[in-house]
Design a protein around this motif. Sequence first.
Motif, mmCIF file in Angstrom:
data_model
loop_
_atom_site.group_PDB
_atom_site.id
_atom_site.type_symbol
_atom_site.label_atom_id
_atom_site.label_comp_id
_atom_site.label_asym_id
_atom_site.label_seq_id
_atom_site.Cartn_x
_atom_site.Cartn_y
_atom_site.Cartn_z
ATOM 1 N N GLY A 156 0.987 -1.169 0.003
ATOM 2 C CA GLY A 156 0.053 0.035 0.002
ATOM 3 C C GLY A 156 0.832 1.318 0.109
ATOM 4 N N LEU A 157 2.271 1.337 0.044
ATOM 5 C CA LEU A 157 3.032 2.457 -0.250
ATOM 6 C C LEU A 157 3.237 2.518 -1.523
ATOM 7 C CD1 LEU A 157 4.251 4.761 1.335
ATOM 8 C CD2 LEU A 157 6.094 3.438 2.036
ATOM 9 N N GLY A 158 2.354 2.896 -2.458
ATOM 10 C CA GLY A 158 2.801 3.056 -3.656
ATOM 11 C C GLY A 158 2.946 4.623 -4.121
ATOM 12 N N ASP A 159 3.071 5.681 -3.151
ATOM 13 C CA ASP A 159 3.336 6.812 -3.588
ATOM 14 C C ASP A 159 4.856 7.028 -3.718
ATOM 15 O OD1 ASP A 159 0.859 7.846 -3.062
ATOM 16 O OD2 ASP A 159 1.577 9.093 -1.490
ATOM 17 N N MET A 199 -5.738 7.170 -3.414
ATOM 18 C CA MET A 199 -5.532 7.644 -2.091
ATOM 19 C C MET A 199 -4.664 6.654 -1.333
ATOM 20 S SD MET A 199 -6.392 10.672 -2.330
ATOM 21 C CE MET A 199 -6.398 11.308 -0.323
ATOM 22 N N PRO A 200 -3.664 7.019 -0.574
ATOM 23 C CA PRO A 200 -2.719 6.282 0.179
ATOM 24 C C PRO A 200 -3.412 5.298 1.082
ATOM 25 C CG PRO A 200 -1.848 8.465 0.348
ATOM 26 C CD PRO A 200 -3.082 8.327 -0.510
ATOM 27 N N GLU A 201 -4.399 5.580 1.617
ATOM 28 C CA GLU A 201 -5.142 4.592 2.886
ATOM 29 C C GLU A 201 -5.779 3.509 2.162
ATOM 30 O OE1 GLU A 201 -7.479 8.554 2.568
ATOM 31 O OE2 GLU A 201 -5.304 8.160 2.527
ATOM 32 N N TRP A 202 -6.136 3.558 0.894
ATOM 33 C CA TRP A 202 -6.788 2.454 0.156
ATOM 34 C C TRP A 202 -5.674 1.775 -0.817
ATOM 35 C CZ3 TRP A 202 -11.532 1.143 1.378
ATOM 36 C CH2 TRP A 202 -12.200 1.909 2.008
#
Length: 383
Positions: free
Chosen positions: A109-112, A277-280
């Motif tokens: 989930g850390l795709g940024d 969005m990061p939380e998703w």
Amino acid sequence: MNIAIHYPAPEFDSYRAALVRSLFNADGIGFDLDADLPIDGPDAEPWQIGLVVGPSGSGKSSIGERIWGKKTLRGNEPWPKDIPIVDAIAPNDESGNWQAVTAVLSAVGLGDVPAWLRPYHVLSTGERFRAILARLICEAPARAVVDEFTSVVDRQIARVGASAFAKAWRRTSGQVVLLSCHYDIIDWLAPDWIFDTGGGGFQWTRGRLRRPEIQIDIRRANWQFWRCFEPHHYLRPPGMVAAYCYVGFINDEPVAHIAMATRAGLVEARAARLVVMPEWQGLGIGRRFLNAVCALWRKGENPYGMQLRTLFHTSHPRLIASLRADPLWTQVSARLYGDSKQRSKTSINNSRIRRGVYQALGKSTGYGGHFRSIQGFRYLGEG
């Protein structure tokens, strides 16, 4: 595996301790717990993820220390302060496969992309949580215990992060025991076994739990939502001309964004500005959302009423791998570096001259001038 925990009642003779003991007639100061975990015997079922859950002070950490010893405890390893996390994770990997690290970061989930280039100590609490999970998955120890799992993040990130971690960890061959005081992650994590220190005891749950379904409501919008998504896009490009935006909502919360435009001559559509969005991140929402919007345009449900296929370009390693594996897409291009911007300007100017529309070379728009590796895909649709 039987774990017996016994902490005898300490006898302190200080004034305050004696006063409290006498006023409240305090008893049961010691702590005793017997945990029977049938996870390593000949009759044990095969497993990869175990969960010890219960209220604070119920003995979870003590169980974690005794399962395989303190040497297997993970999550508190030091991080270097002078290098980004993309270098800090698996730094001794001699294969040089940096994409393995970015793939795991995206998987949890850390795709940024901007977050990959920051040191650990400047990340947000949620980003640190996911970075720790990515590091654990990359190192893939045979056995590991993680204490305070999801305890330092909000519940939305906790549930999504638990699901993303479980999916990524099952690609390894290791066993991990997670210790948590939150019961809301159980269905999202879907562990193979659960031990409830709150009185629920032990139970095998492999294959009996299912992650809750996620329903995405797709709405056409304008650029008003882009300011929420832009900080999480790895580029800072100018706005798309004549583009139509689509936003995916979960319970009226905007979670995904994409912009759709057309190529010259309305020969096909062009998709860009895909952001989750990061939380998703980590649940595969991005590709599902992209496919849904492209399917609408393929059916002719667009402002032009035409059945248009969609062209999509990206540099994101995880998304590239996902689209290559999707039968609804076919790869049409692969450039290891960008084109010359001057050559692009010259080509555009010559095309205008051939059409009888002259514009000075210095005022022409040019594309390229970067070193990004860009992969191009075309959406084919069902059948």
